[in-house]
Scaffold this motif. Structure first.
Motif, PDB file in Angstrom:
ATOM      1  N   LYS A 127      13.915  10.853   4.636  1.00 52.02           N
ATOM      2  CA  LYS A 127      15.456  11.184   4.196  1.00 52.02           C
ATOM      3  C   LYS A 127      15.717  11.381   2.846  1.00 52.02           C
ATOM      4  CE  LYS A 127      20.101   9.588   4.939  1.00 52.02           C
ATOM      5  NZ  LYS A 127      20.893   8.481   5.342  1.00 52.02           N
ATOM      6  N   GLY A 128      16.172  12.430   2.417  1.00 50.91           N
ATOM      7  CA  GLY A 128      16.688  12.780   0.978  1.00 50.91           C
ATOM      8  C   GLY A 128      15.330  12.635   0.221  1.00 50.91           C
ATOM      9  N   ARG A 129      15.319  11.996  -0.741  1.00 53.30           N
ATOM     10  CA  ARG A 129      14.012  12.072  -1.690  1.00 53.30           C
ATOM     11  C   ARG A 129      12.943  10.914  -1.022  1.00 53.30           C
ATOM     12  NH1 ARG A 129      16.676  11.106  -7.467  1.00 53.30           N
ATOM     13  NH2 ARG A 129      17.829  13.056  -7.806  1.00 53.30           N
ATOM     14  N   MET A 130      13.286  10.162   0.013  1.00 49.74           N
ATOM     15  CA  MET A 130      12.247   9.415   0.624  1.00 49.74           C
ATOM     16  C   MET A 130      11.339  10.296   1.761  1.00 49.74           C
ATOM     17  SD  MET A 130      11.627   5.960   1.674  1.00 49.74           S
ATOM     18  CE  MET A 130      10.636   5.513   3.228  1.00 49.74           C
ATOM     19  N   PRO A 131      10.021  10.294   1.287  1.00 52.90           N
ATOM     20  CA  PRO A 131       9.159  11.026   2.345  1.00 52.90           C
ATOM     21  C   PRO A 131       8.792  10.128   3.733  1.00 52.90           C
ATOM     22  CG  PRO A 131       7.764  10.048   0.562  1.00 52.90           C
ATOM     23  CD  PRO A 131       9.295   9.734   0.279  1.00 52.90           C
ATOM     24  N   PRO A 170      18.554   4.579  -7.662  1.00 49.72           N
ATOM     25  CA  PRO A 170      18.888   3.015  -7.727  1.00 49.72           C
ATOM     26  C   PRO A 170      19.998   2.675  -6.503  1.00 49.72           C
ATOM     27  CG  PRO A 170      19.116   4.340  -9.902  1.00 49.72           C
ATOM     28  CD  PRO A 170      18.492   5.403  -8.620  1.00 49.72           C
ATOM     29  N   GLY A 171      20.751   3.742  -5.937  1.00 52.44           N
ATOM     30  CA  GLY A 171      21.783   3.390  -4.938  1.00 52.44           C
ATOM     31  C   GLY A 171      21.066   2.991  -3.582  1.00 52.44           C
ATOM     32  N   ALA A 172      19.778   3.438  -3.338  1.00 52.46           N
ATOM     33  CA  ALA A 172      18.869   3.403  -2.074  1.00 52.46           C
ATOM     34  C   ALA A 172      18.008   2.242  -2.094  1.00 52.46           C
ATOM     35  CB  ALA A 172      18.490   4.811  -1.766  1.00 52.46           C
ATOM     36  N   THR A 173      18.566   1.164  -2.872  1.00 44.92           N
ATOM     37  CA  THR A 173      17.504   0.110  -2.602  1.00 44.92           C
ATOM     38  C   THR A 173      17.090  -0.456  -1.259  1.00 44.92           C
ATOM     39  OG1 THR A 173      19.000  -1.761  -2.987  1.00 44.92           O
ATOM     40  CG2 THR A 173      18.130  -0.668  -5.111  1.00 44.92           C
ATOM     41  N   LEU A 174      16.412  -1.546  -1.062  1.00 43.68           N
ATOM     42  CA  LEU A 174      16.066  -2.066  -0.013  1.00 43.68           C
ATOM     43  C   LEU A 174      16.753  -3.335   0.175  1.00 43.68           C
ATOM     44  CD1 LEU A 174      12.355  -1.329   0.405  1.00 43.68           C
ATOM     45  CD2 LEU A 174      14.270  -0.079   1.597  1.00 43.68           C
ATOM     46  N   PHE A 175      17.915  -3.507  -0.470  1.00 50.02           N
ATOM     47  CA  PHE A 175      18.490  -4.738  -0.569  1.00 50.02           C
ATOM     48  C   PHE A 175      19.591  -4.871   0.567  1.00 50.02           C
ATOM     49  CE2 PHE A 175      16.688  -5.476  -4.644  1.00 50.02           C
ATOM     50  CZ  PHE A 175      16.231  -6.709  -4.739  1.00 50.02           C
ATOM     51  N   LEU A 176      20.158  -5.819   1.451  1.00 51.61           N
ATOM     52  CA  LEU A 176      20.859  -5.772   2.510  1.00 51.61           C
ATOM     53  C   LEU A 176      22.129  -4.984   1.996  1.00 51.61           C
ATOM     54  CD1 LEU A 176      20.911  -6.536   5.410  1.00 51.61           C
ATOM     55  CD2 LEU A 176      22.064  -8.629   4.675  1.00 51.61           C
ATOM     56  N   ARG A 200       0.775  -1.176   0.023  1.00 45.81           N
ATOM     57  CA  ARG A 200      -0.046  -0.101  -0.008  1.00 45.81           C
ATOM     58  C   ARG A 200       0.917   1.257  -0.091  1.00 45.81           C
ATOM     59  NH1 ARG A 200      -3.907  -0.619   4.546  1.00 45.81           N
ATOM     60  NH2 ARG A 200      -2.027   0.456   5.599  1.00 45.81           N
ATOM     61  N   ALA A 201       1.842   1.239   0.685  1.00 46.32           N
ATOM     62  CA  ALA A 201       2.720   2.537   1.037  1.00 46.32           C
ATOM     63  C   ALA A 201       3.972   2.508   0.323  1.00 46.32           C
ATOM     64  CB  ALA A 201       2.837   2.753   2.347  1.00 46.32           C
ATOM     65  N   CYS A 202       4.641   1.530   0.036  1.00 48.88           N
ATOM     66  CA  CYS A 202       5.978   1.508  -0.379  1.00 48.88           C
ATOM     67  C   CYS A 202       6.346   0.898  -1.780  1.00 48.88           C
ATOM     68  CB  CYS A 202       6.943   0.526   0.440  1.00 48.88           C
ATOM     69  SG  CYS A 202       6.657   0.941   2.191  1.00 48.88           S
ATOM     70  N   ILE A 203       5.430  -0.008  -2.511  1.00 40.33           N
ATOM     71  CA  ILE A 203       5.659  -0.667  -3.566  1.00 40.33           C
ATOM     72  C   ILE A 203       5.557   0.318  -4.916  1.00 40.33           C
ATOM     73  CG2 ILE A 203       3.276  -1.164  -4.298  1.00 40.33           C
ATOM     74  CD1 ILE A 203       4.698  -4.126  -4.567  1.00 40.33           C
ATOM     75  N   GLY A 204       5.380   1.488  -4.666  1.00 37.43           N
ATOM     76  CA  GLY A 204       5.447   2.464  -5.778  1.00 37.43           C
ATOM     77  C   GLY A 204       6.872   2.944  -6.105  1.00 37.43           C
ATOM     78  N   CYS A 205       7.609   3.089  -5.322  1.00 33.52           N
ATOM     79  CA  CYS A 205       9.030   3.285  -5.407  1.00 33.52           C
ATOM     80  C   CYS A 205       9.931   2.094  -5.278  1.00 33.52           C
ATOM     81  CB  CYS A 205       9.626   4.318  -4.599  1.00 33.52           C
ATOM     82  SG  CYS A 205       8.744   5.982  -4.714  1.00 33.52           S
ATOM     83  N   HIS A 206       9.574   1.214  -4.329  1.00 30.67           N
ATOM     84  CA  HIS A 206      10.347   0.029  -4.217  1.00 30.67           C
ATOM     85  C   HIS A 206       9.808  -1.386  -4.335  1.00 30.67           C
ATOM     86  CE1 HIS A 206      13.098   2.594  -1.334  1.00 30.67           C
ATOM     87  NE2 HIS A 206      11.984   3.041  -0.939  1.00 30.67           N
ATOM     88  N   ASP A 207       9.378  -1.464  -5.602  1.00 31.99           N
ATOM     89  CA  ASP A 207       8.955  -2.739  -6.007  1.00 31.99           C
ATOM     90  C   ASP A 207       9.963  -3.775  -5.963  1.00 31.99           C
ATOM     91  OD1 ASP A 207       7.121  -4.500  -7.052  1.00 31.99           O
ATOM     92  OD2 ASP A 207       7.662  -3.974  -9.397  1.00 31.99           O
ATOM     93  N   ILE A 219      13.077   2.909  -7.659  1.00 34.73           N
ATOM     94  CA  ILE A 219      12.767   3.224  -9.042  1.00 34.73           C
ATOM     95  C   ILE A 219      13.308   4.911  -9.279  1.00 34.73           C
ATOM     96  CG2 ILE A 219      10.961   1.988  -9.688  1.00 34.73           C
ATOM     97  CD1 ILE A 219       9.186   3.899  -9.573  1.00 34.73           C
ATOM     98  N   ILE A 220      13.581   5.753  -7.896  1.00 37.31           N
ATOM     99  CA  ILE A 220      13.762   6.835  -7.881  1.00 37.31           C
ATOM    100  C   ILE A 220      15.252   7.074  -7.817  1.00 37.31           C
ATOM    101  CG2 ILE A 220      13.514   9.131  -6.808  1.00 37.31           C
ATOM    102  CD1 ILE A 220      10.640   8.425  -6.275  1.00 37.31           C
TER     103      ILE A 220
END
Length: 200
Positions: free
Chosen positions: A150-154, A122-128, A107-114, A119-120
Motif C-alpha cells: 500500500k502506498g510506498r510499502m511493497p 514517519p506517519g506510517a509506523t507499526l506503533f498501535l 529478514r523482510a521488514c527491519i530495513g524500513c521498520h526498525d 524510516i521512509i
C-alpha cells in the motif's frame, strides 16, 4: 618507688603475678589502682590493633545486614515481576512462532521498520496509535498490506499484483505473512518493547 612499680607492671602478665612481685606499699597502691575505673597505662599497640579488628568484625556483619535489608524489597519485587507465576511462559509452539515471526521481521521488514518505526514514511509506523489512525489495527489488515502492499510499502505475497507495487526481492508464503502479521500486531500491542535480537 613509682619507677619500680612501672617496671613490674610492664613485666607482669596478670594481676596475681603482679601481686607476687610487689611488696608492701606497692601492693596497697596496686589494690587502690585496681579499684579505680580509670586506665593509667594504655595497652600495648598489638592489643589495641586486635581490639580494633574485633570491633571491625562486629561492624561488618551489621553493615551487610543493613545492605541486605535495603536491597531485599526491590530484588524481591523484580523476582516476582519476572517469575513464571506472574508471567506464565508461552507454550513451546507459541515460543517457536514468536521466534519465527521475529526472524521473518528481521529478514523482510527491519530495513524500513526498525523497532516498529518507519524510516521512509514517519506517519506510517507499526506503533498501535499509527496503525489505529491509518485503519490497520487488526491482524487481517496487517496481513492484507503485507501481502499486497500500500502506498510506498511493497507487497510481499507470492501472488502480489501489480508488479510495480510488489517487492522485487524474495516473496513470502501465505503462512509466513500470517505469522508476520501476528508478530507485528503483538509487538504493536506491547509497544515494541520486546523486539531485539530474536535470532534468525
Amino acid at each position: 618507688m613509682l619507677g619500680s612499680l612501672l617496671d613490674v607492671l610492664g613485666r607482669s602478665n596478670s594481676f596475681e603475678q603482679l601481686l607476687q612481685e610487689t611488696s608492701g606499699s606497692q601492693t596497697m597502691l596496686l589494690s587502690a589502682i585496681s579499684n579505680c575505673n580509670c586506665t593509667f597505662i594504655s595497652p600495648p599497640p598489638n592489643q589495641r590493633k586486635a581490639k580494633q579488628e574485633n570491633e571491625a568484625q562486629l561492624v561488618k556483619p551489621q553493615q551487610e545486614l543493613k545492605l541486605i535489608q535495603r536491597l531485599a524489597p526491590p530484588l524481591f519485587a523484580a523476582f516476582v515481576a519476572l517469575s513464571p507465576i506472574v508471567n506464565p511462559p508461552v507454550s513451546y509452539g507459541q515460543g517457536i512462532d514468536v521466534q519465527r515471526g521475529a526472524s521473518l521481521f528481521n529478514r523482510a521488514c527491519i530495513g524500513c521498520h526498525d523497532a516498529g518505526g518507519n524510516i521512509i514514511q514517519p506517519g506510517a509506523t507499526l506503533f498501535l496509535k499509527d496503525l489505529q489512525r491509518n485503519g490497520i489495527d487488526t491482524e487481517e489488515e496487517i496481513y492484507r498490506i503485507t501481502y499486497y502492499g500500500k502506498g510506498r510499502m511493497p507487497g510481499f505475497g507470492e501472488m502480489c499484483t501489480p508488479r510495480g507495487q510488489c517487492t522485487f526481492g524474495p516473496r513470502l508464503q501465505e503462512d509466513d505473512i500470517r505469522l508476520l502479521s501476528e508478530f507485528v500486531k503483538a509487538q504493536a500491542d506491547q509497544g515494541w518493547t520486546n523486539i531485539g535480537n530474536s535470532g534468525d
